[in-house]
Design a protein around this motif. Sequence first.
Motif, mmCIF file in Angstrom:
data_model
loop_
_atom_site.group_PDB
_atom_site.id
_atom_site.type_symbol
_atom_site.label_atom_id
_atom_site.label_comp_id
_atom_site.label_asym_id
_atom_site.label_seq_id
_atom_site.Cartn_x
_atom_site.Cartn_y
_atom_site.Cartn_z
ATOM 1 N N ASP A 42 -40.191 11.632 122.974
ATOM 2 C CA ASP A 42 -39.393 11.551 124.193
ATOM 3 C C ASP A 42 -38.437 12.742 124.249
ATOM 4 N N GLU A 44 -35.282 12.945 123.614
ATOM 5 C CA GLU A 44 -34.421 13.053 122.435
ATOM 6 C C GLU A 44 -35.164 13.712 121.277
ATOM 7 N N ALA A 47 -34.983 17.415 121.671
ATOM 8 C CA ALA A 47 -33.701 17.927 121.185
ATOM 9 C C ALA A 47 -33.668 17.957 119.658
ATOM 10 N N GLU A 226 -31.170 22.736 127.395
ATOM 11 C CA GLU A 226 -29.872 22.081 127.544
ATOM 12 C C GLU A 226 -29.346 22.179 128.971
ATOM 13 N N PHE A 231 -31.915 16.883 130.954
ATOM 14 C CA PHE A 231 -31.089 16.755 129.748
ATOM 15 C C PHE A 231 -29.596 16.676 130.092
ATOM 16 N N ASP A 233 -27.818 14.215 130.427
ATOM 17 C CA ASP A 233 -27.155 13.046 129.829
ATOM 18 C C ASP A 233 -26.588 13.343 128.442
ATOM 19 N N ASP A 234 -26.366 14.633 128.123
ATOM 20 C CA ASP A 234 -25.768 15.045 126.841
ATOM 21 C C ASP A 234 -26.641 14.725 125.630
ATOM 22 N N THR A 235 -27.949 14.733 125.836
ATOM 23 C CA THR A 235 -28.866 14.450 124.736
ATOM 24 C C THR A 235 -28.655 15.408 123.569
ATOM 25 N N ARG A 238 -25.395 14.774 121.667
ATOM 26 C CA ARG A 238 -25.474 13.583 120.826
ATOM 27 C C ARG A 238 -26.243 13.878 119.541
ATOM 28 N N VAL A 239 -27.357 14.590 119.651
ATOM 29 C CA VAL A 239 -28.149 14.925 118.458
ATOM 30 C C VAL A 239 -27.353 15.839 117.535
#
Length: 388
Positions: A42, A44, A47, A226, A231, A233-235, A238-239
Amino acid sequence: MSKIKVACPCIFGLESVLSAEVKKLGVQNIEVTDGRVTFMGDLEDVAKANIWLRTAERVLIVLGSFRAETFEELFQGVKALEFENFIRKEDAFPVKGWSLNSKLHSVPDCQSIVKRAIVKRLSEKYGQNWFEETGCRVQVQFSILKNIVTVMLDTSGAGLHKRGYRQNANIAPIKETLAAGIVDLARIRNDSLVYDPFCGSGTLLIEAALYALNIAPGINRRFSAERWSIFSDDTFKRVRREALEQIDRKASFRGYGYDIDPAAVELTQENARKAGVANRFQIAQRDIADFHTDELRALILTNPPYGERMLEVKEAQKIYRTMGRVFERRKYLSYYIISPDEQFEDLFGSGADRRRKLYNGMIKCQLYMYFKGEPEKPAAARQENRNE
């Protein structure tokens, strides 16, 4: 969004290393081919792949593959792909690619057809015929191999070997992703002691430190995706936060780097500072003839100099002989030496316990691995099939 196919190209010879890295991401349907590892994941996972993979060259989203032997088949195949899931009506979508052993061999013509097909697809989806392309950049890539077209989106931007710590390099640097592969093959641990007697710009030592301390190689750089709307949603943030929490700050890893060139010593120190691992190293000017360690257990990873002209080759071969003299073969001392010289084992004075074919740029090399302690005779060593 449903699961997407992700492709990660790598240096030939590092496919198994990259595959093991990808497995750690927890993704599904991992497939390994020459110079590439693919998986289903997916957003995430996209990322995570960019931030965590040490030996991947890029992270590409695969939109689809199809057969095309005519420009019309190429146009219709591209037009059928769902570009609107990733490209907004204001985004820029440049196209580049290559063709090999295919009927559609003109890359400029194919490039033009692919671009027109994407415009047609987006025109129908967004209800407009003209695209300013002033938004974020979504790089489209295509490959045509034996008439099979694959269309991808590059999520990385600059190649993943550009970690951010090596803006300056010496005359013949080893690529960061190749260095990371050697580090993985050497089985570096969080308590390893590593030497590089030809440290150059410090790449092998720095990659060893990043690995030992579990520092994600892409933690301090940015990626093209990015800025994509999907993306938003700050993926990636967060990673990155999760990666920061996973750094092993208690690791006892240490590294020692030497080089006869004072400029290389200074460069290694500078790059180590940029990478945030300078406190793990001791770097000094020293000739290979003076190399010695009293440590009971250590790893020596190195990319010794080699030459393209006859005089340089002779100088490099003289260095290999010196290495064979000063590198003690004893238990718990391991050596991982990359060289393009097919006579290396003879010059070094002992056959490697294992070899692996790798490419340093366009140069075919061997990674000579010595880890069994007592040396073998080179001729006897070559009689065994140790190539991977």
